[in-house]
Design a protein around this motif. Structure first.
Motif, PDB file in Angstrom:
ATOM      1  N   UNK A   1      57.319  33.031  63.770  1.00 39.89           N
ATOM      2  CA  UNK A   1      56.941  33.824  65.152  1.00 39.89           C
ATOM      3  C   UNK A   1      57.800  34.935  65.312  1.00 39.89           C
ATOM      4  N   UNK A   2      59.252  34.873  65.254  1.00 39.38           N
ATOM      5  CA  UNK A   2      60.002  36.038  65.284  1.00 39.38           C
ATOM      6  C   UNK A   2      59.846  37.173  64.362  1.00 39.38           C
ATOM      7  N   UNK A   3      59.607  36.794  63.147  1.00 36.16           N
ATOM      8  CA  UNK A   3      59.371  37.784  61.895  1.00 36.16           C
ATOM      9  C   UNK A   3      57.960  38.485  62.638  1.00 36.16           C
ATOM     10  N   UNK A   4      56.883  37.739  62.890  1.00 34.24           N
ATOM     11  CA  UNK A   4      55.848  38.446  63.207  1.00 34.24           C
ATOM     12  C   UNK A   4      56.166  39.568  64.618  1.00 34.24           C
ATOM     13  N   UNK A   5      56.813  38.799  65.459  1.00 28.43           N
ATOM     14  CA  UNK A   5      57.069  39.887  66.695  1.00 28.43           C
ATOM     15  C   UNK A   5      57.699  40.965  66.134  1.00 28.43           C
ATOM     16  N   UNK A   6      58.666  40.885  65.445  1.00 28.17           N
ATOM     17  CA  UNK A   6      59.536  42.077  64.903  1.00 28.17           C
ATOM     18  C   UNK A   6      58.787  42.971  64.109  1.00 28.17           C
ATOM     19  N   UNK A   7      57.694  42.738  63.398  1.00 21.98           N
ATOM     20  CA  UNK A   7      56.652  43.411  62.465  1.00 21.98           C
ATOM     21  C   UNK A   7      55.817  44.256  63.571  1.00 21.98           C
ATOM     22  N   UNK A   8      55.157  43.298  64.480  1.00 22.73           N
ATOM     23  CA  UNK A   8      54.409  43.645  65.316  1.00 22.73           C
ATOM     24  C   UNK A   8      54.708  44.704  66.153  1.00 22.73           C
TER      25      UNK A   8
ATOM     26  N   UNK B   1      39.746  40.238  61.788  1.00 20.92           N
ATOM     27  CA  UNK B   1      39.557  41.669  61.090  1.00 20.92           C
ATOM     28  C   UNK B   1      40.764  42.668  61.516  1.00 20.92           C
ATOM     29  N   UNK B   2      41.770  42.185  62.146  1.00 17.25           N
ATOM     30  CA  UNK B   2      42.733  43.035  62.567  1.00 17.25           C
ATOM     31  C   UNK B   2      44.044  43.081  61.710  1.00 17.25           C
ATOM     32  N   UNK B   3      44.904  43.788  61.929  1.00 16.33           N
ATOM     33  CA  UNK B   3      46.073  43.734  60.966  1.00 16.33           C
ATOM     34  C   UNK B   3      47.036  42.347  61.373  1.00 16.33           C
ATOM     35  N   UNK B   4      47.194  41.963  62.644  1.00 15.40           N
ATOM     36  CA  UNK B   4      47.460  40.744  63.070  1.00 15.40           C
ATOM     37  C   UNK B   4      47.021  39.441  62.126  1.00 15.40           C
ATOM     38  N   UNK B   5      45.786  39.552  61.770  1.00 14.37           N
ATOM     39  CA  UNK B   5      45.237  38.293  61.315  1.00 14.37           C
ATOM     40  C   UNK B   5      45.736  38.425  59.762  1.00 14.37           C
ATOM     41  N   UNK B   6      45.903  39.676  59.128  1.00 10.70           N
ATOM     42  CA  UNK B   6      46.565  39.602  57.949  1.00 10.70           C
ATOM     43  C   UNK B   6      47.815  38.835  57.801  1.00 10.70           C
TER      44      UNK B   6
END
Length: 461
Positions: A253-260, A232-237
């Motif tokens: 994972x690197x792209x996720x890290x940068x966006x987060x 239910x959080x933004x990271x899940x999406x």
């Protein structure tokens, strides 16, 4: 019809601007007082002003139509400017710093996480965390409102972004974020950037701060990869997103890290400073504060916490936030760099020219706003937003790269303001007005000392 910048091409001419020193150009007066310098340039030289910071050619654009030219009409030939490139060691290739097709793919992957219905679901979290903070507040207590807002919005963004309650580790993360912000500002201020590999104290502090942030986020991302479920959080999406216009793959994972890390930093700093400025302005205008309290007492009968369902009725509360973002815009400057020659305001801008568009300057322009220096939430009551030129008011930027979290930020600011103001007045020491410090965001110098005064909502009987 609004006044417009010249459309007749002035070939071979450079826009007017202040005289600078041979080597450093205008960097010294800009460093001394960025806001006053840009305001003075607009008043003296008009809608297009040529500046130079060392070797960098900069044009300050001070008309809404010119802002629209850059952000909308010619957006494909502009990239982010040198200041945001200086943030890449911190933010990586997140939405704030990436370019071209890579950015477009990341935006497509990220957009569903910020759908209005999804964002509305975070309202209860925002209010619950604010109420938790208020349980530590007491009548007569002395507090730093800016520090409290930073702590609160940090906890909210952690919960809504990756379903984590970081109260215990919040101090370490907040300190790391502050180090990264200071590091960014120093990089922008230098004529010659300090190499990131140089073993000096400033870089040691930066490396330690990045270590804290990366260790925290990497652990969360790797753990959530193993879960493969929507919490239910933004990271899940973001984890579950796939690109329908490409090969159907998601983010690495690197792209996720940068966006987060981008959302983590931007998602608490901006709202926290907006609220700090709102408390200051309300304290300086007791008649406006009284109007706010009247609305809260009427809408939130018996002093109950607000909900997302109350937002349409919290009209004056929303106008207080909207006017705060006009008078003291948290994002005070946008910059873009031309990748090819382009006509702007009747002048030919060479490739590599940086365009600065300052919300601080344009939001305070008397051509668009009566009594522009005055805090007047009521100015928004009769449809002013529809009558203004599109980019006379642009607190979240605009065009394809408008802030992806703008609805999140506006909703959060309104809900937090309502939740706190229904219970407390924040009284600023008499005669105290903190200087606005324009770093990556606009923040009050030295914080915002206040004394709390508990209030009892008026009866609706």
């Amino acid at each position: 019809m609004s006044p417009s910048p010249t459309s007749e091409l002035i070939r071979g001419q450079r826009p007017p601007g202040p005289t600078g020193r041979w080597l450093s150009g205008n960097i010294q007066p800009f460093r001394n007082d960025r806001l006053a310098f840009l305001t003075d340039c607009a008043q003296r030289f008009g809608d297009v002003v040529a500046l130079r910071l060392g070797p960098r050619r900069i044009w300050a654009l001070n008309h809404p139509d010119l802002v629209e030219d850059v952000l909308v009409r010619h957006n494909r030939i502009f990239t982010k400017h040198f200041a945001l490139r200086a943030a890449k060691p911190t933010l990586g290739e997140g939405l704030l710093t990436s370019e071209g097709e890579f950015w477009r793919r990341q935006r497509r992957l990220s957009q569903p996480a910020f759908h209005r219905d999804r964002i509305a679901g975070y309202g209860d979290v925002m209010v619950a965390y604010t109420d938790r903070m208020l349980r530590s507040w007491a009548d007569g207590q002395q507090r730093d409102a800016q520090a409290d807002m930073m702590q609160l919005t940090l906890e909210i963004v952690a919960k809504t972004l990756f379903d984590a309650d970081i109260v215990k580790g919040a101090a370490d993360i907040a300190e790391a974020m502050e180090v990264l912000m200071v590091n960014f500002t120093r990089k922008v201020n230098r004529l010659v950037p300090l190499p990131g590999w140089l073993p000096v104290p400033e870089n040691f502090r930066f490396w330690r701060a990045m270590g804290v942030v990366n260790q925290t986020l990497d652990a969360i991302i790797s753990g959530r990869r193993r879960e493969e479920r929507d919490r239910g959080d933004l990271l899940s999406m973001l984890l579950l997103a796939s690109d329908p216009e490409g090969d159907g793959s998601g983010m690495s994972d690197r792209q996720l890290r940068d966006e987060v890390v981008t959302l983590f930093m931007a998602g608490h700093e901006t709202t926290a400073n907006t609220l700090a400025w709102a408390w200051l302005l309300l304290a300086k205008h007791p008649e406006i504060e009284a109007r706010l309290h009247d609305e809260l007492d009427e809408v939130l009968d018996d002093g109950r916490p607000p909900t997302v369902a109350d937002l349409p009725r919290l009209r004056y509360t929303d106008m207080v936030i909207t006017e705060t973002l006009r008078v003291l815009p948290t994002v005070w400057l946008l910059g873009r760099e031309a990748t090819e020659e382009v006509e702007i305001g009747g002048y030919k801008a060479p490739t590599g020219t940086t365009m600065w568009m300052s919300q601080w300057v344009i939001h305070r322009d008397p051509r668009w706003f009566d009594e522009p220096e005055t805090f007047l939430p009521d100015r928004w009551a009769d449809g002013l937003a529809r009558r203004l030129p599109r980019y006379a008011y642009f607190p979240f930027g605009g065009g394809p790269r408008i802030c992806i979290g703008n609805h999140f930020a506006q909703m959060e600011a309104v809900l937090l303001l309502a939740t706190i103001a229904r219970r407390f007045r924040l009284i600023v020491p008499e005669g105290f007005t903190p200087r606005p410090i324009p770093t990556m965001t606009l923040r009050p110098e030295g914080g915002l000392p206040v004394q709390l005064e508990e209030r009892r909502p008026a009866s609706n009987d």
